[in-house]
Design a protein around this motif. Sequence first.
Motif, PDB file in Angstrom:
ATOM      1  N   TYR A 143       0.762  -1.296  -0.048  1.00  0.00           N
ATOM      2  CA  TYR A 143      -0.037   0.123  -0.043  1.00  0.00           C
ATOM      3  C   TYR A 143       0.773   1.224   0.005  1.00  0.00           C
ATOM      4  O   TYR A 143       0.679   2.262  -0.946  1.00  0.00           O
ATOM      5  CB  TYR A 143      -1.064   0.069   1.288  1.00  0.00           C
ATOM      6  CG  TYR A 143      -1.962   1.072   1.381  1.00  0.00           C
ATOM      7  CD1 TYR A 143      -3.100   1.172   0.784  1.00  0.00           C
ATOM      8  CD2 TYR A 143      -1.871   2.094   2.354  1.00  0.00           C
ATOM      9  CE1 TYR A 143      -3.990   2.124   0.751  1.00  0.00           C
ATOM     10  CE2 TYR A 143      -2.465   2.864   2.649  1.00  0.00           C
ATOM     11  CZ  TYR A 143      -3.784   3.064   1.862  1.00  0.00           C
ATOM     12  OH  TYR A 143      -4.665   4.195   2.192  1.00  0.00           O
ATOM     13  N   ARG A 144       1.855   1.317   1.020  1.00  0.00           N
ATOM     14  CA  ARG A 144       2.618   2.519   0.908  1.00  0.00           C
ATOM     15  C   ARG A 144       3.517   2.705  -0.287  1.00  0.00           C
ATOM     16  O   ARG A 144       4.054   3.583  -0.827  1.00  0.00           O
ATOM     17  CB  ARG A 144       3.615   2.325   2.249  1.00  0.00           C
ATOM     18  CG  ARG A 144       2.876   2.334   3.424  1.00  0.00           C
ATOM     19  CD  ARG A 144       3.691   2.434   4.847  1.00  0.00           C
ATOM     20  NE  ARG A 144       4.534   3.671   4.686  1.00  0.00           N
ATOM     21  CZ  ARG A 144       4.021   4.704   5.561  1.00  0.00           C
ATOM     22  NH1 ARG A 144       2.985   4.779   6.171  1.00  0.00           N
ATOM     23  NH2 ARG A 144       4.995   5.787   5.718  1.00  0.00           N
ATOM     24  N   ALA A 145       3.988   1.403  -0.801  1.00  0.00           N
ATOM     25  CA  ALA A 145       5.043   1.445  -2.044  1.00  0.00           C
ATOM     26  C   ALA A 145       4.266   2.025  -3.171  1.00  0.00           C
ATOM     27  O   ALA A 145       4.437   2.754  -4.016  1.00  0.00           O
ATOM     28  CB  ALA A 145       5.443   0.081  -2.470  1.00  0.00           C
ATOM     29  N   ALA A 146       2.813   1.910  -3.171  1.00  0.00           N
ATOM     30  CA  ALA A 146       2.036   2.280  -4.100  1.00  0.00           C
ATOM     31  C   ALA A 146       1.649   3.709  -4.036  1.00  0.00           C
ATOM     32  O   ALA A 146       1.389   4.483  -5.247  1.00  0.00           O
ATOM     33  CB  ALA A 146       0.432   1.740  -4.289  1.00  0.00           C
ATOM     34  N   LEU A 147       1.866   4.578  -3.061  1.00  0.00           N
ATOM     35  CA  LEU A 147       1.686   5.701  -2.674  1.00  0.00           C
ATOM     36  C   LEU A 147       3.053   6.563  -2.644  1.00  0.00           C
ATOM     37  O   LEU A 147       2.850   7.735  -2.562  1.00  0.00           O
ATOM     38  CB  LEU A 147       0.613   6.072  -1.738  1.00  0.00           C
ATOM     39  CG  LEU A 147      -0.567   5.451  -1.723  1.00  0.00           C
ATOM     40  CD1 LEU A 147      -1.478   5.628  -0.413  1.00  0.00           C
ATOM     41  CD2 LEU A 147      -1.217   5.779  -2.897  1.00  0.00           C
ATOM     42  N   ASP A 148       4.181   6.089  -2.240  1.00  0.00           N
ATOM     43  CA  ASP A 148       5.378   6.630  -1.996  1.00  0.00           C
ATOM     44  C   ASP A 148       6.283   6.178  -2.660  1.00  0.00           C
ATOM     45  O   ASP A 148       7.180   5.260  -2.545  1.00  0.00           O
ATOM     46  CB  ASP A 148       5.617   6.426  -0.450  1.00  0.00           C
ATOM     47  CG  ASP A 148       6.643   6.974   0.134  1.00  0.00           C
ATOM     48  OD1 ASP A 148       6.897   8.020  -0.639  1.00  0.00           O
ATOM     49  OD2 ASP A 148       7.293   6.834   1.043  1.00  0.00           O
ATOM     50  N   PRO A 149       6.753   6.688  -3.787  1.00  0.00           N
ATOM     51  CA  PRO A 149       6.153   8.068  -4.383  1.00  0.00           C
ATOM     52  C   PRO A 149       4.711   7.807  -5.111  1.00  0.00           C
ATOM     53  O   PRO A 149       4.596   6.632  -5.442  1.00  0.00           O
ATOM     54  CB  PRO A 149       7.037   8.656  -5.297  1.00  0.00           C
ATOM     55  CG  PRO A 149       7.635   7.551  -5.966  1.00  0.00           C
ATOM     56  CD  PRO A 149       7.958   6.592  -4.909  1.00  0.00           C
ATOM     57  N   PRO A 150       4.074   8.725  -5.254  1.00  0.00           N
ATOM     58  CA  PRO A 150       2.753   8.508  -6.134  1.00  0.00           C
ATOM     59  C   PRO A 150       3.017   8.176  -7.456  1.00  0.00           C
ATOM     60  O   PRO A 150       3.937   8.707  -8.023  1.00  0.00           O
ATOM     61  CB  PRO A 150       1.909   9.824  -6.175  1.00  0.00           C
ATOM     62  CG  PRO A 150       2.650  10.475  -5.022  1.00  0.00           C
ATOM     63  CD  PRO A 150       3.970  10.160  -4.798  1.00  0.00           C
ATOM     64  N   PRO A 151       2.311   7.411  -8.240  1.00  0.00           N
ATOM     65  CA  PRO A 151       2.470   7.104  -9.667  1.00  0.00           C
ATOM     66  C   PRO A 151       2.603   8.306 -10.421  1.00  0.00           C
ATOM     67  O   PRO A 151       1.833   9.493  -9.963  1.00  0.00           O
ATOM     68  CB  PRO A 151       1.133   6.292 -10.169  1.00  0.00           C
ATOM     69  CG  PRO A 151       0.698   5.521  -8.550  1.00  0.00           C
ATOM     70  CD  PRO A 151       1.178   6.704  -7.643  1.00  0.00           C
TER      71      PRO A 151
END
Length: 374
Positions: A145-153
């Motif tokens: 979850y965090r990898a998908a948002l950090d950084p944002p796509p």
Amino acid sequence: MDLSAIPLLDQHAHNLLKPEAADRKPFRAAFTEGYHSDIIAHHAQHTFFFRRSLREIGQLLACEPTEQAILTRRSQLSLEQLTAQCFTGANMEGILIDDGLLPGDILPLDWHQQFVPVQRLLRIEMLAEDLVTKATSLDNFLAQYRAALDPPPADVVGLKSIIAYRTGLDVQPVSIDNARAKFAVWQADAQNGWPRMVDKKLLDFLLLHALELAAHHQLPVQFHTGFGDPDLDLRLANPLHLRPLLEDHRYRGASFVLLHASYPFAREAGYLASVYPHVYLDLSLAVPYLSVSGMQRTVRELLELAPFTKLMYASDAHQIPELYYLAAKWGRTVLGNALDEAVRDTDLTADEADEVAEAVLHGNARRLYRLNTV
């Protein structure tokens, strides 16, 4: 004021339906937030919004302003032809699309790109639901979850939350132990084919994680506020419930965008925007769904106290392209009327009113979402 020459940056909208999905929905279903068959069959056509819209769509499509004549004319056009006519009439310079509504039934973002530049808004609840069946544990899920948002796509300019629909805006801190127990239940349900996340503790826990990451990247986060379909408890959609989050220093780097004019809580939303530097507002859904007097009253209420640097045009258009056109027509009209009134009241000079129109219709969104070119 005639604002028709000012191009619009629509800061919140949704994908159009695939033709086969649109064929399964009655035309008038796009004109109500209700979804009960009796509402659509017997009541949706008896609103100011629907009756006014028939005349405006009939004029746009050069046909009689009746539902049947419009349906006949629509059947003579391809979806691409109809969309081009509506988008050209709306005079838009760009759209920010939340592609989390009806994901199996909608056209992709690149389909919309043939008409107007498009940017993506990432719905965090849908992201979580996409990840749950792939995770082996809460820790593994959080890492994904965090990898998908950090950084944002790279294609994402903002996040979107529908927590108001699921459990309301009274978001509370949740311990990792509580979240772990709730995640085990949710994951079991998801493995049985039901990944929809509805538990309040888990929703709150994941939203707060997303807000921390949004603050770190200075990313706007859009929140559904105010009215919507019957899944929503309107009492819990009042944006005043967000005050603890707005006061929390951990989230100050994230801009909170209160969608749908927070109707009927427009004054509450305007107050929040007036005292919190990271709170912004939009006009969507209230414009064009309300009556003309209702739209004008709501826009005036937003501007009673809120800085006009905080207000942005949006449509919340979805399903059919006509909603983009109708929102554009009335967004300009009601804003122009409000600014005319402000000039008469000596709140603004005529030159200042021109500046406000440019800011609300595209300038504020350009700055907030860091869109140098659209």
